[in-house]
Design a protein around this motif. Structure first.
Motif, PDB file in Angstrom:
ATOM      1  N   TYR A  21     -13.957  -1.742  78.237  1.00 31.56           N
ATOM      2  CA  TYR A  21     -13.765  -2.605  77.061  1.00 31.56           C
ATOM      3  C   TYR A  21     -13.202  -3.938  77.508  1.00 31.56           C
ATOM      4  CZ  TYR A  21     -11.837  -4.430  72.702  1.00 31.56           C
ATOM      5  OH  TYR A  21     -11.516  -5.233  71.635  1.00 31.56           O
ATOM      6  N   ASP A  61     -17.837  -3.118  66.582  1.00 28.76           N
ATOM      7  CA  ASP A  61     -17.361  -3.772  65.366  1.00 28.76           C
ATOM      8  C   ASP A  61     -15.985  -3.242  65.002  1.00 28.76           C
ATOM      9  OD1 ASP A  61     -17.723  -1.288  64.245  1.00 28.76           O
ATOM     10  OD2 ASP A  61     -19.609  -1.811  63.239  1.00 28.76           O
ATOM     11  N   GLU A  62     -15.471  -3.674  63.855  1.00 23.54           N
ATOM     12  CA  GLU A  62     -14.122  -3.290  63.473  1.00 23.54           C
ATOM     13  C   GLU A  62     -13.974  -1.795  63.261  1.00 23.54           C
ATOM     14  OE1 GLU A  62     -13.286  -5.565  60.052  1.00 23.54           O
ATOM     15  OE2 GLU A  62     -13.033  -7.464  61.142  1.00 23.54           O
ATOM     16  N   LEU A  63     -15.080  -1.103  62.991  1.00 25.42           N
ATOM     17  CA  LEU A  63     -15.037   0.342  62.774  1.00 25.42           C
ATOM     18  C   LEU A  63     -15.276   1.126  64.073  1.00 25.42           C
ATOM     19  CD1 LEU A  63     -17.043   0.531  59.407  1.00 25.42           C
ATOM     20  CD2 LEU A  63     -14.551   0.504  59.750  1.00 25.42           C
ATOM     21  N   GLY A  64     -15.494   0.413  65.178  1.00 26.52           N
ATOM     22  CA  GLY A  64     -15.723   1.088  66.449  1.00 26.52           C
ATOM     23  C   GLY A  64     -17.156   1.464  66.698  1.00 26.52           C
TER      24      GLY A  64
END
Length: 386
Positions: A21, A61-64
């Motif tokens: 990441y 994204d923000e939700l993974g």
């Protein structure tokens, strides 16, 4: 979902199926991920000997949720070469001492013990030595000679184009070491180190840079211990060291002097013994002189023995020498014949560095005195008054 592995710079991990990441990548910035691994078993992959590495690049994204941007695959193929290569010199695959002027007989043995064929195969022998006389190379398989090496490929040996599983072969050649008289005084190393190497450009149809080498074989040269054995009536100054008539006369006593000398160059030697036997009818005069060691006469078998515990290196014939006197009274049945003064002269010693036995043998000495420049050639027995 917490992101795994947050590299601050280049990332390096050892675990498979790993995610990296990167929270931020600046414009034109480049980072590297290094992957290391190994084949745990030879049956990995769809074909039993391969492995495919897949790399996917995308965004979270923000939700993974992962959004794929690019995917690349790199396939590896596991090859299992098993080439047997052996180097044999003078019948041995181990280090051994050799002598100046000796012929080194080489044999290279190769066999493909793997499951795949080996293609475009080259075998090279490298001989590191100042002592090799390359002009004496005997190479029936016509290897390519370069500086200190000989090579064989498919052009010299057709079978090296394609070596199937269990195929095998041998390469034989020979080369001589220089005689001690031809060795330069500036020579640094008195040893010959030989290594055989095999390389292949493809295994199982897969391009490769496979290479294998034999252990180096070292052949240290023994010291050159040289014996001279001479029969004389006159010495080098033309002074008589013998006595009585020359040529020998029936019924009259003639005495001769036997000279022994040794020279030694590279290494000290020990347990040095020089021996000969007086011929039948010869008598021991009891006069001897040795620069070193001891001369002993054994009347039971008429043996003369010169023993020395040790001789240093770099000794000349002027340094290590001895003499003894013998005599004979010729008989009438010996008229017109040469007299045999001594049998052959034997030398034995041990090189203290190579631990090798050294032997030498000189011809018998006759009344013709071949080594006497003044009394030689007058050895035939004559009658009194002739």
């Amino acid at each position: 979902m917490p992101p795994p592995n947050r590299p601050g710079g280049d990332a390096k991990v050892l675990l498979p199926n790993t995610t990296w990441y990167v929270p931020k990548l600046k414009n034109q910035e480049q980072r590297t991920v290094a992957i290391q691994g190994h084949f745990a078993k030879p049956t990995l992959g769809s074909n039993g000997r391969g492995q495919t590495v897949t790399a996917r690049l995308g965004f979270l994204d923000e939700l993974g949720t992962f959004a794929l941007q690019q995917e690349d695959r790199f396939a590896t193929e596991l090859i299992l070469p098993n080439l047997q290569l052996a180097l044999i010199v003078n019948g041995q695959a181990t280090d051994q001492p050799v002598n100046f002027g000796e012929t080194l007989n080489y044999r290279i043995v190769y066999k493909n013990l793997g499951e795949d064929p080996i293609d475009d195969f080259v075998i090279t022998i490298a001989i590191a030595s100042e002592l090799v006389d390359w002009d004496t190379l005997q190479n029936l398989q016509l290897g390519r000679r370069a500086e200190g090496t000989v090579s064989w490929g498919k052009d010299e040996i057709a079978e090296l184009q394609h070596l199937a599983p269990l195929d095998e072969g041998t390469i034989d050649f020979s080369v001589q070491l220089k005689p001690v008289s031809a060795v330069s005084e500036t020579t640094v190393t008195y040893a010959t180190v030989s290594t055989a190497r095999a390389t292949a450009r493809a295994i199982g149809g897969i391009p490769t840079e496979f290479s294998i080498a034999t252990p180096a074989l070292s052949h240290t040269v023994n010291t050159s211990l040289e014996l001279k054995a001479e029969g004389r009536y006159f010495n080098d100054d033309n002074l008589a060291v013998g006595a009585g008539p020359l040529p020998p006369v029936v019924g009259q006593k003639t005495a001769f002097r036997v000279y022994w000398s040794l020279s030694n160059n590279l290494h000290p030697v020990e347990q040095v013994i020089v021996t000969t036997k007086l011929s039948a009818g010869m008598s021991w005069e009891g006069k001897t002189l040795a620069s070193t060691g001891q001369i002993v006469y054994k009347p039971d078998d008429q043996t003369v023995e010169w023993t020395m515990a040790k001789i240093p290196s770099k000794q000349s014939h002027d340094d290590i020498n001895a003499w003894f006197d013998i005599s004979v009274v010729p008989k009438s049945d010996q008229v017109g014949k040469l007299l045999l003064l001594t049998g052959e002269t034997d030398l034995t010693a041990v090189d203290t560095e190579t631990k090798s036995s050294i032997v030498d043998l000189k011809r018998s000495i006759t009344s013709n005195l071949e080594d006497d420049p003044f009394g030689g050639g007058r050895g035939l027995v004559v009658e009194l008054g002739e």
